[in-house]
Design an enzyme around this catalytic site. Structure first.
Site, short mmCIF file in Angstrom:
data_model
loop_
_atom_site.label_atom_id
_atom_site.label_comp_id
_atom_site.label_asym_id
_atom_site.label_seq_id
_atom_site.Cartn_x
_atom_site.Cartn_y
_atom_site.Cartn_z
N GLU A 1 -89.90 -49.87 33.22
CA GLU A 1 -91.27 -49.39 33.45
C GLU A 1 -92.33 -50.47 33.20
O GLU A 1 -93.45 -50.34 33.69
CB GLU A 1 -91.58 -48.21 32.51
CG GLU A 1 -90.71 -47.03 32.77
CD GLU A 1 -91.41 -45.70 32.41
OE1 GLU A 1 -90.70 -44.76 32.16
OE2 GLU A 1 -92.64 -45.65 32.40
N TYR B 1 -97.09 -45.63 27.26
CA TYR B 1 -95.72 -45.95 26.85
C TYR B 1 -95.31 -47.33 27.36
O TYR B 1 -94.89 -48.19 26.59
CB TYR B 1 -94.74 -44.88 27.36
CG TYR B 1 -93.30 -45.35 27.35
CD1 TYR B 1 -92.64 -45.55 26.15
CD2 TYR B 1 -92.60 -45.60 28.54
CE1 TYR B 1 -91.32 -46.01 26.12
CE2 TYR B 1 -91.30 -46.05 28.52
CZ TYR B 1 -90.66 -46.25 27.31
OH TYR B 1 -89.35 -46.70 27.29
P1 NAD Z 1 -85.22 -41.56 21.95
O1 NAD Z 1 -86.65 -41.13 21.94
O2 NAD Z 1 -84.17 -40.58 22.31
O3 NAD Z 1 -84.83 -42.12 20.50
C1 NAD Z 1 -85.65 -42.97 19.76
C2 NAD Z 1 -85.08 -43.05 18.34
O4 NAD Z 1 -85.92 -43.96 17.61
C3 NAD Z 1 -85.10 -41.72 17.60
O5 NAD Z 1 -83.89 -41.54 16.90
C4 NAD Z 1 -86.27 -41.87 16.63
O6 NAD Z 1 -86.12 -41.10 15.46
C5 NAD Z 1 -86.25 -43.36 16.35
N1 NAD Z 1 -87.55 -43.88 15.93
C6 NAD Z 1 -88.76 -43.65 16.50
N2 NAD Z 1 -89.72 -44.31 15.82
C7 NAD Z 1 -89.10 -45.00 14.84
C8 NAD Z 1 -89.55 -45.88 13.82
N3 NAD Z 1 -90.84 -46.19 13.69
N4 NAD Z 1 -88.64 -46.42 12.98
C9 NAD Z 1 -87.31 -46.10 13.08
N5 NAD Z 1 -86.85 -45.26 14.02
C10 NAD Z 1 -87.71 -44.72 14.89
O7 NAD Z 1 -85.18 -42.83 22.87
P2 NAD Z 1 -84.02 -43.34 23.84
O8 NAD Z 1 -84.14 -42.66 25.14
O9 NAD Z 1 -82.74 -43.32 23.12
O10 NAD Z 1 -84.49 -44.85 24.06
C11 NAD Z 1 -84.04 -45.89 23.21
C12 NAD Z 1 -84.70 -47.19 23.64
O11 NAD Z 1 -84.39 -47.46 24.99
C13 NAD Z 1 -86.23 -47.14 23.55
O12 NAD Z 1 -86.66 -48.40 23.10
C14 NAD Z 1 -86.67 -46.91 24.97
O13 NAD Z 1 -87.93 -47.47 25.21
C15 NAD Z 1 -85.59 -47.64 25.75
N6 NAD Z 1 -85.32 -47.13 27.10
C16 NAD Z 1 -84.96 -45.82 27.29
C17 NAD Z 1 -84.65 -45.37 28.57
C18 NAD Z 1 -84.23 -43.96 28.85
O14 NAD Z 1 -84.04 -43.62 30.02
N7 NAD Z 1 -84.06 -43.11 27.85
C19 NAD Z 1 -84.71 -46.27 29.64
C20 NAD Z 1 -85.14 -47.57 29.41
C21 NAD Z 1 -85.39 -48.00 28.13
O1 DAU Z 2 -87.46 -46.04 33.65
C1 DAU Z 2 -87.04 -46.05 32.31
C2 DAU Z 2 -87.75 -44.96 31.55
O2 DAU Z 2 -87.15 -43.74 31.93
C3 DAU Z 2 -87.67 -45.15 30.03
O3 DAU Z 2 -88.34 -46.32 29.67
C4 DAU Z 2 -88.27 -43.93 29.30
O4 DAU Z 2 -88.05 -44.07 27.90
C5 DAU Z 2 -87.58 -42.70 29.80
O5 DAU Z 2 -88.17 -41.56 29.20
C6 DAU Z 2 -87.68 -42.60 31.31
O6 DAU Z 2 -89.04 -42.42 31.72
P1 DAU Z 2 -89.42 -41.45 32.92
O7 DAU Z 2 -90.85 -41.09 32.83
O8 DAU Z 2 -88.95 -42.03 34.22
O9 DAU Z 2 -88.45 -40.23 32.55
P2 DAU Z 2 -88.62 -38.66 32.66
O10 DAU Z 2 -87.27 -38.07 32.45
O11 DAU Z 2 -89.74 -38.17 31.80
O12 DAU Z 2 -89.03 -38.46 34.16
C7 DAU Z 2 -88.20 -38.88 35.23
C8 DAU Z 2 -88.92 -38.55 36.52
O13 DAU Z 2 -88.95 -37.12 36.66
C9 DAU Z 2 -90.36 -39.00 36.54
O14 DAU Z 2 -90.70 -39.41 37.88
C10 DAU Z 2 -91.15 -37.75 36.17
C11 DAU Z 2 -90.31 -36.63 36.74
N1 DAU Z 2 -90.33 -35.36 36.00
C12 DAU Z 2 -90.12 -35.39 34.66
C13 DAU Z 2 -90.15 -34.23 33.91
C14 DAU Z 2 -89.94 -34.26 32.42
C15 DAU Z 2 -90.57 -34.17 36.67
O15 DAU Z 2 -90.74 -34.15 37.90
N2 DAU Z 2 -90.60 -33.02 35.94
C16 DAU Z 2 -90.42 -32.99 34.59
O16 DAU Z 2 -90.50 -31.89 33.98
#
Ligand code: NAD
Ligand code: DAU
Length: 351
Positions: free
Chosen positions: A134, A158
């Site tokens: 992102e 974010y």
């Molecule tokens: P998540 O929100 O599920 O988990 C985040 C974790 O970090 C939680 O366990 C929370 O308690 C902990 N946390 C938050 N603030 C904290 C702090 N100040 N100190 C210690 N722990 C803390 O997130 P996720 O989806 O598992 O994402 C993990 C990493 O990957 C993040 O850095 C996110 O930006 C990145 N990321 C996620 C996605 C995705 O699709 N989920 C995609 C790209 C990158």
């Molecule tokens: O691209 C990586 C990112 O993917 C990570 O960095 C973020 O931590 C992770 O949360 C995710 O971000 P998105 O905003 O892409 O994820 P989300 O699941 O919230 O949404 C995915 C897509 O679906 C986005 O285009 C918004 C849409 N959406 C999401 C929700 C929650 C909907 O249409 N309806 C919904 O209710």
């Protein structure tokens, strides 16, 4: 030992489980247990001495410094973050605190610790920062996928906070020589994802017969990566990545949101013959500043580190749906907040 931050969240807990399934190297897991942290994800490790859990904030420099000296990890993998775009729109402050200030303080503690290591340990130490696609902003339909050279153009609080943390990580390498690695990955999906993100929300709502809210026209495109593939990419980058480099990690699975939701409905209809789910799809108001398209070019990690995802979207989404169907208690605990009771009981007075 390695230090993992945010290891009770979605990707972090998958990583911890995956790591300990393949290696006996211990994990020190530092997590603040925000709403997104769920120790139930790690209940299979309750009696496993290879997993040491510490409740705490990456921004607590005294705590982190003490832990580093006490446990002497050879690497830090920083998953900890506020990660939900919608929450960052409603309240950006926590994102600035954790993603920017928290990462800065973690880097400071790491730098002080690293500076005092012996030459060999110093050379081998790694700080691996988990970032996102992102930070690159939004693509049009015809633009090529993001490479590691794409300019940073974050559009949400974010992604702006993640971009800031990436810049700090980069600066600590260039200025102080800290051996950092950064991965920028696409949308993850799979077991243990908190049901406020698209895929688990749609599965959980569909099973409850609730509306499936699709933002705007539903034609926004994301590039989906099965979380276990992400874990293997992180292990590979930690093992062989070149300090100072960034690696894009993606699943080669670009799909419009509406197609994701339809696929989930189709698979649920296959699993529950006679039931219908498509009628639950409901178009709702769009997310402000909604990025139109993300796509990851993951050629660098394939070429240089010989990593490729193992799952296609078709195989990964089936496994994911099956996991949610097999883990209805996990869903119920998250929805009722029961998962927090153990935390409150076990950590009474600490929070
Ligand atoms: P998540 O929100 O599920 O988990 C985040 C974790 O970090 C939680 O366990 C929370 O308690 C902990 N946390 C938050 N603030 C904290 C702090 N100040 N100190 C210690 N722990 C803390 O997130 P996720 O989806 O598992 O994402 C993990 C990493 O990957 C993040 O850095 C996110 O930006 C990145 N990321 C996620 C996605 C995705 O699709 N989920 C995609 C790209 C990158
Ligand atoms: O691209 C990586 C990112 O993917 C990570 O960095 C973020 O931590 C992770 O949360 C995710 O971000 P998105 O905003 O892409 O994820 P989300 O699941 O919230 O949404 C995915 C897509 O679906 C986005 O285009 C918004 C849409 N959406 C999401 C929700 C929650 C909907 O249409 N309806 C919904 O209710």
């Amino acid at each position: 030992m390695i230090l993992v931050t945010g290891g009770a969240g979605f990707i972090g807990s998958n990583f911890v489980l995956d790591w300990l399934a393949q290696s006996d190297e211990k994990i020190l897991n530092l997590d603040k247990l925000t709403y997104a942290g769920n120790l139930k994800n790690l209940s299979s490790l309750e009696k496993d001495s290879r997993h040491v859990f510490v409740l705490g904030d990456i921004g607590d420099i005294k705590l982190v410094s003490r832990l580093l000296v006490q446990y002497q990890p050879r690497a830090i993998i920083n998953f900890a973050a506020e990660s939900h775009v919608d929450r960052s729109i409603h309240g950006p402050e926590d994102f600035i605190q954790t993603n920017i200030l928290g990462t800065f303080r973690l880097l400071e503690a790491a730098r002080a610790y690293w500076n005092k290591l012996e030459v060999h340990e110093k050379q081998n130490f790694r700080f691996l920062h988990i970032s996102t696609d992102e930070v690159y902003g939004s693509l049009t339909q015809i633009e090529p996928a993001f490479t590691e050279e794409h300019r940073y153009e974050p559009n949400s609080p974010y992604s702006a906070s993640k971009a800031s943390s990436d810049h700090l990580v980069r600066a600590y390498h260039h200025t102080y020589g800290l051996p950092v690695l950064t991965t920028n990955c696409s949308n993850n999906y799979g077991p243990f994802q908190f049901p406020e993100k698209l895929i688990p929300l749609m599965i959980v709502n569909a099973l409850a017969g609730k509306p499936l809210p699709v933002y705007g026209d539903g034609l926004q495109i994301r590039d989906w990566l099965y979380v276990v593939d992400h874990c293997s990419a992180i292990r590979r980058v930690l093992e062989a990545g070149k300090p100072g480099e960034t690696y894009n990690v993606g699943g080669w699975n670009e799909k419009p949101n509406i197609e994701i939701v339809q696929t989930i409905c189709n698979l649920l209809e296959e699993l529950y013959p006679g039931s219908t789910f498509h009628h639950l799809i409901t178009y709702v108001k769009d997310r402000p500043g909604h990025d139109r398209r993300y796509a990851i070019n993951a050629m660098k990690i394939e070429r240089e580190l010989n990593w490729k995802p193992a799952e296609t979207f078709e195989t990964g989404i089936r496994k994911t749906i099956q996991w949610y169907l097999n883990n209805q208690q996990w869903i119920a605990d998250v929805q009722t907040g029961t998962y927090r009771e153990w935390i409150e009981k076990n950590y009474a007075g600490l929070q």
